[in-house]
Design a protein around this motif. Structure first.
Motif, PDB file in Angstrom:
ATOM      1  N   ALA A  86      41.056  36.223  33.566  1.00  0.00           N
ATOM      2  CA  ALA A  86      41.866  35.444  33.715  1.00  0.00           C
ATOM      3  C   ALA A  86      43.433  36.237  34.116  1.00  0.00           C
ATOM      4  O   ALA A  86      44.066  35.390  34.789  1.00  0.00           O
ATOM      5  N   MET A  87      43.508  37.370  33.948  1.00  0.00           N
ATOM      6  CA  MET A  87      44.584  38.196  34.283  1.00  0.00           C
ATOM      7  C   MET A  87      44.242  38.926  35.441  1.00  0.00           C
ATOM      8  O   MET A  87      45.444  39.095  36.420  1.00  0.00           O
ATOM      9  N   GLY A  88      43.209  39.307  35.963  1.00  0.00           N
ATOM     10  CA  GLY A  88      43.053  40.143  37.435  1.00  0.00           C
ATOM     11  C   GLY A  88      42.098  39.444  38.353  1.00  0.00           C
ATOM     12  O   GLY A  88      42.007  39.910  39.260  1.00  0.00           O
ATOM     13  N   GLY A  89      41.589  38.234  37.972  1.00  0.00           N
ATOM     14  CA  GLY A  89      40.757  37.468  38.780  1.00  0.00           C
ATOM     15  C   GLY A  89      39.279  38.056  38.648  1.00  0.00           C
ATOM     16  O   GLY A  89      39.002  38.920  37.977  1.00  0.00           O
ATOM     17  N   PRO A  90      38.362  37.541  39.581  1.00  0.00           N
ATOM     18  CA  PRO A  90      36.963  37.745  39.549  1.00  0.00           C
ATOM     19  C   PRO A  90      36.537  39.222  39.603  1.00  0.00           C
ATOM     20  O   PRO A  90      35.627  39.807  39.278  1.00  0.00           O
ATOM     21  N   GLY A  91      37.563  39.908  40.534  1.00  0.00           N
ATOM     22  CA  GLY A  91      37.308  41.069  40.809  1.00  0.00           C
ATOM     23  C   GLY A  91      37.272  42.318  39.843  1.00  0.00           C
ATOM     24  O   GLY A  91      36.504  43.250  39.848  1.00  0.00           O
ATOM     25  N   ALA A  92      37.756  41.552  38.684  1.00  0.00           N
ATOM     26  CA  ALA A  92      38.048  42.843  37.463  1.00  0.00           C
ATOM     27  C   ALA A  92      36.582  43.017  36.927  1.00  0.00           C
ATOM     28  O   ALA A  92      36.270  44.137  36.282  1.00  0.00           O
ATOM     29  N   VAL A  93      35.707  42.036  37.227  1.00  0.00           N
ATOM     30  CA  VAL A  93      34.567  42.063  36.862  1.00  0.00           C
ATOM     31  C   VAL A  93      33.717  43.286  37.143  1.00  0.00           C
ATOM     32  O   VAL A  93      33.026  44.405  36.563  1.00  0.00           O
ATOM     33  N   LEU A  94      33.828  43.676  38.612  1.00  0.00           N
ATOM     34  CA  LEU A  94      33.538  44.812  39.157  1.00  0.00           C
ATOM     35  C   LEU A  94      33.962  46.297  38.672  1.00  0.00           C
ATOM     36  O   LEU A  94      33.498  47.159  38.267  1.00  0.00           O
ATOM     37  N   TRP A  95      35.300  46.432  38.554  1.00  0.00           N
ATOM     38  CA  TRP A  95      35.964  47.191  38.120  1.00  0.00           C
ATOM     39  C   TRP A  95      35.695  47.490  36.711  1.00  0.00           C
ATOM     40  O   TRP A  95      35.475  48.854  36.071  1.00  0.00           O
ATOM     41  N   MET A  96      35.387  46.536  35.855  1.00  0.00           N
ATOM     42  CA  MET A  96      35.224  46.965  34.407  1.00  0.00           C
ATOM     43  C   MET A  96      33.555  47.428  34.409  1.00  0.00           C
ATOM     44  O   MET A  96      33.296  48.295  33.673  1.00  0.00           O
ATOM     45  N   TRP A  97      32.760  46.929  35.337  1.00  0.00           N
ATOM     46  CA  TRP A  97      31.200  47.446  35.341  1.00  0.00           C
ATOM     47  C   TRP A  97      31.324  48.873  35.700  1.00  0.00           C
ATOM     48  O   TRP A  97      30.590  49.779  35.094  1.00  0.00           O
ATOM     49  N   LEU A  98      32.145  49.198  36.657  1.00  0.00           N
ATOM     50  CA  LEU A  98      32.292  50.975  37.042  1.00  0.00           C
ATOM     51  C   LEU A  98      32.666  51.678  35.922  1.00  0.00           C
ATOM     52  O   LEU A  98      32.265  52.842  35.641  1.00  0.00           O
ATOM     53  N   THR A  99      33.596  51.114  35.079  1.00  0.00           N
ATOM     54  CA  THR A  99      34.061  51.798  33.982  1.00  0.00           C
ATOM     55  C   THR A  99      32.723  52.070  32.862  1.00  0.00           C
ATOM     56  O   THR A  99      32.843  53.296  32.320  1.00  0.00           O
ATOM     57  N   PHE A 252      42.855  31.697  41.906  1.00  0.00           N
ATOM     58  CA  PHE A 252      43.287  32.724  41.397  1.00  0.00           C
ATOM     59  C   PHE A 252      44.345  33.247  42.340  1.00  0.00           C
ATOM     60  O   PHE A 252      44.400  34.395  42.704  1.00  0.00           O
ATOM     61  N   ALA A 253      45.160  32.330  42.880  1.00  0.00           N
ATOM     62  CA  ALA A 253      46.343  32.798  43.773  1.00  0.00           C
ATOM     63  C   ALA A 253      47.235  33.722  43.161  1.00  0.00           C
ATOM     64  O   ALA A 253      47.940  34.629  43.760  1.00  0.00           O
ATOM     65  N   GLY A 254      47.305  34.001  41.781  1.00  0.00           N
ATOM     66  CA  GLY A 254      48.007  34.913  41.241  1.00  0.00           C
ATOM     67  C   GLY A 254      47.544  36.116  41.133  1.00  0.00           C
ATOM     68  O   GLY A 254      48.265  37.219  40.657  1.00  0.00           O
ATOM     69  N   ALA A 255      46.249  36.495  41.384  1.00  0.00           N
ATOM     70  CA  ALA A 255      45.608  37.501  40.829  1.00  0.00           C
ATOM     71  C   ALA A 255      45.719  38.398  42.325  1.00  0.00           C
ATOM     72  O   ALA A 255      46.242  38.132  43.191  1.00  0.00           O
ATOM     73  N   THR A 256      45.932  40.008  41.980  1.00  0.00           N
ATOM     74  CA  THR A 256      46.413  40.926  42.976  1.00  0.00           C
ATOM     75  C   THR A 256      44.923  41.979  42.749  1.00  0.00           C
ATOM     76  O   THR A 256      44.586  42.064  41.646  1.00  0.00           O
ATOM     77  N   VAL A 257      44.902  42.818  43.762  1.00  0.00           N
ATOM     78  CA  VAL A 257      43.958  43.834  43.692  1.00  0.00           C
ATOM     79  C   VAL A 257      44.377  44.820  42.753  1.00  0.00           C
ATOM     80  O   VAL A 257      43.620  45.330  41.798  1.00  0.00           O
ATOM     81  N   SER A 258      45.607  44.932  42.682  1.00  0.00           N
ATOM     82  CA  SER A 258      46.293  45.908  41.448  1.00  0.00           C
ATOM     83  C   SER A 258      46.127  45.248  40.291  1.00  0.00           C
ATOM     84  O   SER A 258      45.553  46.118  39.134  1.00  0.00           O
TER      85      SER A 258
END
Length: 465
Positions: A86-99, A252-258
């Motif tokens: 919700a806060m970081g967009g669907p890309g957050a799933v990849l970064w979560m998985w990498l942790t 997800f217009a509000g989401a950024t890579v950061s």
């Protein structure tokens, strides 16, 4: 600003880039320092269901693992993943998985030193954790005391009152049971379990954790089957939006890579607890032939928690968002997203989610009790156990009845601060970790540790006597 708002701001800052850099940086460093220990994950999973009954310890390797998983597989796997998306967009799933992928190395490392530097009380009970690694390994007793204080206080909030509140709220909302009734029943059951100590806690965890994890995973698989038409798009969107926010689409217009990086990393690190030093507290009590074996078993916990369960949750939520792109679910909070996804399972979807949340929260109460107890023993000795049990049951009762926003923020802050002394132990003893890893490599993995486990002479008094 109010005191509550100040604590919330500090907590938000700490669980942002400071902890991301500290924890994920350690994950990457320990991955290389251990020779990419993640490659042994299948051996680790096999070991987790084996027994080293001929070794010293209080519980089986599987018992120690499930007790640790009881505190990590929880609302972070359900609501936390939704919040990250919700806060970081669907890309957050990849970064979560990498942790999870890299975090296995830190979980391995912190467990190895916890087992290596564990001690034995005069009654034969095993005691270990970051405080003993700092005390005996690095000769930094003050840091050990700091870790124990932070953990024992954080446990009351994040592992006790907050979880009890989640159970009470869920039962009240979906089953219309008065909170005071839930408080009484929950406090009684928790008290009954912790009365038997680690043996009782592990027996419950060994039965409850596999059930609740399987129950939840089956629910996720069912939703993914329902959403199968958008699964290829789901995977593509997750990967593309992790590096290019526009790839997530207008929803997800509000989401950024950061934001994707920050929330994916933060929620992943919070979920699997790799680097916080919690799981090694129970791993130190395991019957294991050598430190590496139990370290591998503990490492498998991060694999199941984040690499498998968090990933499945992420796929479920993103695929649901894509399937209902025209509805109002995009931009909602994590709880709403998760509830919407599970409502897709006819008749039983909502009960599956609620039962999952309740059992996850209950098991977390048990796991964190033991973490807090071990730290209290280090600080004040075994005489403090009875009082801690009484306070814990009171905390469960009180947490079921009151709003806990301030308690949650303080506990979350203390939980993050735990990582600092624990990471100091891991990095400070990285040469020991590498040496022990090589010592028990290959055909030597089953070799017994011949070093003598010291008996703690002041077990009744603790270091603060």
């Amino acid at each position: 600003m109010t005191f509550s708002e100040i604590i919330a701001s500090i907590d938000s800052f700490l669980w942002g880039w400071p902890l991301i850099l500290l924890l994920f940086g350690t994950h990457v460093f320990m991955t290389f320092r251990t020779g990419f220990i993640q490659k042994e994950i299948f051996r680790a999973v096999k070991m987790s269901v084996s027994k080293d009954d001929d070794s010293e310890g209080d519980v089986s390797q599987f018992g120690a693992l499930t007790t640790a998983l009881s505190s990590t597989i929880g609302t972070g796997n359900i609501i936390g993943v939704g919040t990250a998306i919700a806060m970081g967009g669907p890309g957050a799933v990849l970064w979560m998985w990498l942790t999870g992928v890299f975090g296995m190395a830190t979980k391995y490392a912190e467990t190895l030193i916890a087992v290596k530097y564990r001690v034995k009380s005069e009654d034969g009970t095993m005691i270990g954790g970051a405080m003993y690694a700092l005390d005996r390994g690095l000769h930094r007793k003050k840091l050990g005391i700091l870790f124990a204080i932070l953990t024992s206080l954080a446990a009351f909030g994040i592992g006790c009152m907050v979880q009890a509140n989640a159970v009470s709220a869920s039962i009240s909302q979906y089953f219309s049971v008065k909170p005071v009734i839930t408080a009484l029943v929950l406090a009684f059951i928790v008290g009954l379990v912790i009365l038997g100590g680690i043996q009782s806690i592990t027996k419950v965890s060994e039965k409850l954790v596999p059930f609740m994890a399987l129950f939840y995973v089956i629910g996720c698989i069912t939703i993914l089957v329902i959403n199968r038409s958008v699964l290829p798009e789901t995977i593509a969107v997750i990967f593309k939006s992790a590096f290019n926010a526009k790839a997530a689409g207008a929803g997800f217009a509000g989401a950024t890579v950061s934001a994707s990086l920050r929330y994916g990393f933060a929620r992943g690190l919070f979920s699997n607890e790799s680097g916080l030093g919690s799981a090694p507290l129970v791993a130190s009590a395991a019957k294991t032939r050598n430190p590496k074996r139990q370290a591998l078993v503990s490492m498998s916990g991060t694999f199941w928690d984040t690499v498998v369960i968090c990933l499945m949750t992420g796929l479920v939520l993103v695929s649901t968002i894509l399937k209902y792109a025209s509805s109002s679910i995009i931009g909602e909070n994590g709880s709403f997203l998760t509830a919407k996804a599970f409502s897709m399972i006819p008749n039983i979807g909502e009960p599956v989610l609620i039962i999952g949340l309740i059992t996850f929260a209950f098991s977390t109460i048990l796991g964190w009790y033991y973490y807090g107890e071990r730290c209290m023993v280090y600080l004040f000795g075994q005489k403090s156990i009875r009082l801690y049990k009484i306070l814990w049951v009171i905390g469960v009762f009180a947490g079921s009845l009151v709003e806990l926003n301030l308690v949650w923020n303080i506990a979350d802050l203390l939980n993050g601060l735990m990582a600092v002394p624990n990471i100091i132990a891991v990095l400070g003893l990285h040469n020991v970790i590498r040496s022990e890893t090589q010592k028990y490599s290959g055909e030597h993995i089953n070799d017994p540790d011949t070093s003598e486990i010291p008996v703690l002479k002041n077990a009744e008094k603790g270091v603060l006597h």
